[in-house]
Design an enzyme around this catalytic site. Sequence first.
Site, PDB file in Angstrom:
ATOM      1  N   LYS A 111       0.822  -1.219   0.000  1.00 19.45           N
ATOM      2  CA  LYS A 111       0.000   0.000   0.000  1.00 19.45           C
ATOM      3  C   LYS A 111       0.857   1.271   0.000  1.00 19.45           C
ATOM      4  CE  LYS A 111      -2.423  -0.559   3.751  1.00 19.45           C
ATOM      5  NZ  LYS A 111      -1.885  -1.859   4.223  1.00 19.45           N
ATOM      6  N   ARG A 130      -9.399   1.681   9.195  1.00 21.80           N
ATOM      7  CA  ARG A 130      -8.928   0.328   9.491  1.00 21.80           C
ATOM      8  C   ARG A 130      -9.983  -0.487  10.224  1.00 21.80           C
ATOM      9  NH1 ARG A 130      -3.202   1.187   8.966  1.00 21.80           N
ATOM     10  NH2 ARG A 130      -1.995  -0.716   9.165  1.00 21.80           N
ATOM     11  N   ARG A 172      10.758  -6.151   3.746  1.00 23.29           N
ATOM     12  CA  ARG A 172      10.422  -4.727   3.691  1.00 23.29           C
ATOM     13  C   ARG A 172      11.426  -3.876   4.485  1.00 23.29           C
ATOM     14  NH1 ARG A 172       4.317  -2.691   4.334  1.00 23.29           N
ATOM     15  NH2 ARG A 172       4.549  -2.653   6.594  1.00 23.29           N
ATOM     16  N   ARG A 201      11.224  -1.812  10.132  1.00 22.49           N
ATOM     17  CA  ARG A 201      10.326  -1.265  11.156  1.00 22.49           C
ATOM     18  C   ARG A 201      10.164  -2.262  12.301  1.00 22.49           C
ATOM     19  NH1 ARG A 201       5.077   0.572   7.859  1.00 22.49           N
ATOM     20  NH2 ARG A 201       4.144  -0.495   9.626  1.00 22.49           N
ATOM     21  N   ARG A 254      -0.520  -8.314  13.629  1.00 26.30           N
ATOM     22  CA  ARG A 254      -1.052  -7.344  12.651  1.00 26.30           C
ATOM     23  C   ARG A 254      -1.951  -8.044  11.636  1.00 26.30           C
ATOM     24  NH1 ARG A 254       3.790  -4.594  10.113  1.00 26.30           N
ATOM     25  NH2 ARG A 254       2.253  -3.292   9.069  1.00 26.30           N
TER      26      ARG A 254
HETATM   27  P1  AMP Z   1       0.840   1.185   8.711  1.00 27.37           P
HETATM   28  O1  AMP Z   1       2.060   1.999   8.485  1.00 27.37           O
HETATM   29  O2  AMP Z   1      -0.343   1.682   7.954  1.00 27.37           O
HETATM   30  O3  AMP Z   1       1.083  -0.289   8.527  1.00 27.37           O
HETATM   31  O4  AMP Z   1       0.439   1.378  10.267  1.00 27.37           O
HETATM   32  C1  AMP Z   1       1.321   0.983  11.295  1.00 27.37           C
HETATM   33  C2  AMP Z   1       0.569   0.908  12.618  1.00 27.37           C
HETATM   34  O5  AMP Z   1       0.025   2.197  12.959  1.00 27.37           O
HETATM   35  C3  AMP Z   1      -0.623  -0.029  12.648  1.00 27.37           C
HETATM   36  O6  AMP Z   1      -0.243  -1.383  12.864  1.00 27.37           O
HETATM   37  C4  AMP Z   1      -1.422   0.547  13.827  1.00 27.37           C
HETATM   38  O7  AMP Z   1      -0.829   0.221  15.065  1.00 27.37           O
HETATM   39  C5  AMP Z   1      -1.222   2.055  13.615  1.00 27.37           C
HETATM   40  N1  AMP Z   1      -2.288   2.590  12.722  1.00 27.37           N
HETATM   41  C6  AMP Z   1      -2.131   3.074  11.456  1.00 27.37           C
HETATM   42  N2  AMP Z   1      -3.315   3.470  10.955  1.00 27.37           N
HETATM   43  C7  AMP Z   1      -4.249   3.237  11.905  1.00 27.37           C
HETATM   44  C8  AMP Z   1      -5.653   3.400  11.982  1.00 27.37           C
HETATM   45  N3  AMP Z   1      -6.365   3.877  10.939  1.00 27.37           N
HETATM   46  N4  AMP Z   1      -6.275   3.064  13.141  1.00 27.37           N
HETATM   47  C9  AMP Z   1      -5.586   2.586  14.182  1.00 27.37           C
HETATM   48  N5  AMP Z   1      -4.263   2.367  14.171  1.00 27.37           N
HETATM   49  C10 AMP Z   1      -3.582   2.687  13.048  1.00 27.37           C
END
Ligand code: AMP
Length: 218
Positions: free
Chosen positions: A13, A88, A127, A160, A171
Amino acid sequence: MRLILVGPPGAGKGTQAVHLAAHYSIPHISTGDIFRTNIKNNTELGTLAQSYMDKGELVPDSVTNEMVKDRLTWDDAQAGFLLDGFPRNVLQAEVLRAVLAEKSTPLDAVLELSIDDAEIISRLSGRRTCSQCSAPFHSLFNPPKVENICDNCGGALIQREDDKEATIARRLEVYAEQTKPIISFYRNEGLLITTSARGDVTEITARAIAALTAAVVH
Ligand code: AMP
């Protein structure tokens, strides 16, 4: 273009969001990146978010929804945006729908990047993310020109914390339980476009743009 990108962790994404946002000249709004910037800057929001992110859990809706509502009021988001990582869960999707309805600016499309479960793990383990500008790379599918160095800013590439194995499992569970239901939500709204996340980065971007062009009249 008001667009949402959804898909499991590892679907690519973040990478596709960068290309699609550039193509449509819209800001790429990644809730994960906003949280990570806050963590780097040691803000109160960052401290709170980190405790959830490190476990692979979602940051509470009350916090995330307010953050996104605020971000959508910025000037650069008035002519469109690409949301990556939000919503989400169904509650977040409902809040977003209400916020956009109030401004009479509904979504144009929700692009789902679909990928087999088996491929997700191999993708996530390769990644790498820039420690400075958050640009995403992959050791196999999207390698940097110089090993471990960001093509954009020269920053060091890192894995990360939440891409490490223990957190990935949680996740994926959180995605299946909480995020997947938004796919049906948007299908019912007539907004869902699904495209395969297989292939190389440029091929996927081209396929996504073709699907969006066919579905959205602009
Ligand atoms: P991402 O970079 O989109 O994979 O997000 C990394 C982490 O940030 C996720 O595993 C959640 O812990 C938090 N996070 C990101 N977006 C959201 C969201 N819309 N709602 C809640 N937690 C989020």
